[in-house]
Design a protein around this motif. Structure first.
Motif, PDB file in Angstrom:
ATOM      1  N   LYS A   7       0.768  -1.046   0.000  1.00 26.28           N
ATOM      2  CA  LYS A   7      -0.009  -0.036  -0.048  1.00 26.28           C
ATOM      3  C   LYS A   7       0.776   1.216  -0.076  1.00 26.28           C
ATOM      4  CE  LYS A   7      -3.851  -2.362   0.634  1.00 26.28           C
ATOM      5  NZ  LYS A   7      -3.964  -3.213  -0.648  1.00 26.28           N
ATOM      6  N   LYS A   8       0.231   2.255  -0.244  1.00 27.26           N
ATOM      7  CA  LYS A   8       1.075   3.674  -0.357  1.00 27.26           C
ATOM      8  C   LYS A   8       1.808   4.020   1.020  1.00 27.26           C
ATOM      9  CE  LYS A   8      -1.034   7.497   0.878  1.00 27.26           C
ATOM     10  NZ  LYS A   8      -2.110   8.769   0.744  1.00 27.26           N
ATOM     11  N   TYR A  22       1.831  13.861   1.740  1.00 22.17           N
ATOM     12  CA  TYR A  22       1.059  12.962   0.637  1.00 22.17           C
ATOM     13  C   TYR A  22      -0.215  12.998   1.078  1.00 22.17           C
ATOM     14  CZ  TYR A  22       5.915  12.103  -0.846  1.00 22.17           C
ATOM     15  OH  TYR A  22       7.285  12.330  -1.311  1.00 22.17           O
ATOM     16  N   GLU A  29       0.439  12.893  -3.873  1.00 20.91           N
ATOM     17  CA  GLU A  29       0.108  11.653  -3.716  1.00 20.91           C
ATOM     18  C   GLU A  29       0.071  10.927  -5.107  1.00 20.91           C
ATOM     19  OE1 GLU A  29      -3.465   9.283  -1.768  1.00 20.91           O
ATOM     20  OE2 GLU A  29      -4.102  10.777  -3.461  1.00 20.91           O
ATOM     21  N   LEU A  33       1.566   7.610  -6.506  1.00 22.51           N
ATOM     22  CA  LEU A  33       0.869   6.532  -6.742  1.00 22.51           C
ATOM     23  C   LEU A  33       1.392   6.230  -8.219  1.00 22.51           C
ATOM     24  CD1 LEU A  33      -2.547   7.376  -5.644  1.00 22.51           C
ATOM     25  CD2 LEU A  33      -0.989   5.672  -4.327  1.00 22.51           C
ATOM     26  N   MET A  36       4.561   3.966  -8.055  1.00 28.36           N
ATOM     27  CA  MET A  36       4.262   2.729  -7.487  1.00 28.36           C
ATOM     28  C   MET A  36       3.639   1.864  -8.790  1.00 28.36           C
ATOM     29  SD  MET A  36       2.455   3.906  -3.828  1.00 28.36           S
ATOM     30  CE  MET A  36       1.916   2.080  -3.421  1.00 28.36           C
TER      31      MET A  36
END
Length: 100
Positions: A7-8, A22, A29, A33, A36
């Motif tokens: 997860k973040k 974030y 953010e 993301l 990611m």
């Protein structure tokens, strides 16, 4: 930890970032993301594995985090004039199924 479980907040903690930098919906953010998603896609594309197969290799966790860190800090996968990160290459290379 499996790739699908990351997860973040896991990435924020691993990269030693300030969580309040974030906030949900912020540009910061969205950029994190995107990093990611890019790291996840890179692993799947590099190895030729699908997401279920990649989840069976828990060592991909460190490759994922290293990719996130490199992409976040350096904004590039290549370091030192075109040489790729050796840690990521070796972890992912052990599980490549697309050997073309």
């Amino acid at each position: 930890m499996r790739l699908s479980e990351i997860k973040k907040n896991d990435v924020i903690e691993y990269l030693r970032l300030e969580e309040d930098m974030y906030p949900e919906g912020s540009t910061a953010e969205k950029n994190l993301l995107a990093v990611m998603d890019a790291a996840y896609s890179y692993i799947l594309d590099y190895t030729g594995l699908n997401s279920e197969e990649a989840d069976t290799h828990e060592q991909f966790y460190i490759a994922y985090m290293v990719l996130c860190q490199d992409m976040h800090d350096n904004r590039a996968f290549y370091v030192d004039k075109g040489s790729a990160n050796k840690v990521v290459e070796s972890i992912l290379g052990m599980h490549c199924v697309n050997l073309l």
